[in-house]
Motif scaffolding. Structure first.
Motif, PDB file in Angstrom:
ATOM      1  N   MET A 122      83.199  50.535 -24.514  1.00  0.00           N
ATOM      2  CA  MET A 122      84.461  51.498 -23.583  1.00  0.00           C
ATOM      3  C   MET A 122      85.101  51.315 -22.402  1.00  0.00           C
ATOM      4  O   MET A 122      85.425  51.809 -22.014  1.00  0.00           O
ATOM      5  CB  MET A 122      84.958  52.605 -24.597  1.00  0.00           C
ATOM      6  CG  MET A 122      84.808  52.778 -26.211  1.00  0.00           C
ATOM      7  SD  MET A 122      85.232  53.963 -26.821  1.00  0.00           S
ATOM      8  CE  MET A 122      87.180  53.474 -27.203  1.00  0.00           C
TER       9      MET A 122
ATOM     10  N   ASP B 247      88.107  47.477 -19.714  1.00  0.00           N
ATOM     11  CA  ASP B 247      88.667  47.606 -19.772  1.00  0.00           C
ATOM     12  C   ASP B 247      89.792  46.273 -19.811  1.00  0.00           C
ATOM     13  O   ASP B 247      91.157  46.482 -20.233  1.00  0.00           O
ATOM     14  CB  ASP B 247      89.984  49.043 -18.819  1.00  0.00           C
ATOM     15  CG  ASP B 247      90.022  50.961 -19.731  1.00  0.00           C
ATOM     16  OD1 ASP B 247      89.023  50.966 -20.409  1.00  0.00           O
ATOM     17  OD2 ASP B 247      90.464  51.226 -18.484  1.00  0.00           O
TER      18      ASP B 247
ATOM     19  N   GLU C 167      91.103  50.192 -27.842  1.00  0.00           N
ATOM     20  CA  GLU C 167      89.866  50.507 -26.828  1.00  0.00           C
ATOM     21  C   GLU C 167      89.929  51.039 -26.201  1.00  0.00           C
ATOM     22  O   GLU C 167      88.757  52.250 -25.500  1.00  0.00           O
ATOM     23  CB  GLU C 167      88.690  49.354 -26.871  1.00  0.00           C
ATOM     24  CG  GLU C 167      88.908  48.288 -28.209  1.00  0.00           C
ATOM     25  CD  GLU C 167      87.877  49.298 -28.975  1.00  0.00           C
ATOM     26  OE1 GLU C 167      87.106  49.895 -29.113  1.00  0.00           O
ATOM     27  OE2 GLU C 167      88.148  49.351 -29.980  1.00  0.00           O
ATOM     28  N   ARG C 168      90.857  50.787 -25.041  1.00  0.00           N
ATOM     29  CA  ARG C 168      91.723  52.147 -24.085  1.00  0.00           C
ATOM     30  C   ARG C 168      91.903  52.934 -24.190  1.00  0.00           C
ATOM     31  O   ARG C 168      92.526  53.921 -23.645  1.00  0.00           O
ATOM     32  CB  ARG C 168      92.247  51.190 -23.508  1.00  0.00           C
ATOM     33  CG  ARG C 168      92.244  49.899 -22.507  1.00  0.00           C
ATOM     34  CD  ARG C 168      92.740  49.556 -22.346  1.00  0.00           C
ATOM     35  NE  ARG C 168      93.505  47.877 -22.352  1.00  0.00           N
ATOM     36  CZ  ARG C 168      94.009  47.091 -22.278  1.00  0.00           C
ATOM     37  NH1 ARG C 168      95.087  47.381 -21.037  1.00  0.00           N
ATOM     38  NH2 ARG C 168      94.389  46.022 -22.483  1.00  0.00           N
TER      39      ARG C 168
ATOM     40  N   SER D  28      91.879  57.398 -24.940  1.00  0.00           N
ATOM     41  CA  SER D  28      90.806  58.239 -24.557  1.00  0.00           C
ATOM     42  C   SER D  28      90.430  58.799 -26.652  1.00  0.00           C
ATOM     43  O   SER D  28      90.784  58.755 -27.143  1.00  0.00           O
ATOM     44  CB  SER D  28      91.529  59.828 -23.968  1.00  0.00           C
ATOM     45  OG  SER D  28      92.522  59.930 -24.424  1.00  0.00           O
TER      46      SER D  28
END
Length: 73
Positions: free
Chosen positions: A1, A4, A11-12, A14
């Motif tokens: 992760m 980016d 996957e970005r 938080s």
């Protein structure tokens, strides 16, 4: 992760964002009143969010374990 540029939008997220969305999905599923198709889509989204949260937690655990093993800490 960490990269980016290669990660998909999910996957970005938080950990906190994924957890909050997962809680919202669970609330909607528990409230009922959705069609079968919408319920399945919500379930699938919840599963994907749970995977993202677990990856964050696994990463945090690995960092803690590594810090504990580092004799210079």
């Amino acid at each position: 992760m960490t990269d980016d540029t290669k990660a998909g939008p999910d996957e970005r997220l938080s950990y906190e964002q994924a957890r909050a969305e997962l809680a919202s999905v669970v609330e909607r599923l528990e409230a009922g009143g959705t069609s079968l198709e919408e319920s399945l889509a919500l379930w699938e989204r919840g599963e994907a969010l749970a995977v993202i949260c677990q990856r964050w937690l696994d990463g945090a655990r690995a960092r803690i374990d590594a810090a504990r093993q580092d004799p210079t800490s």
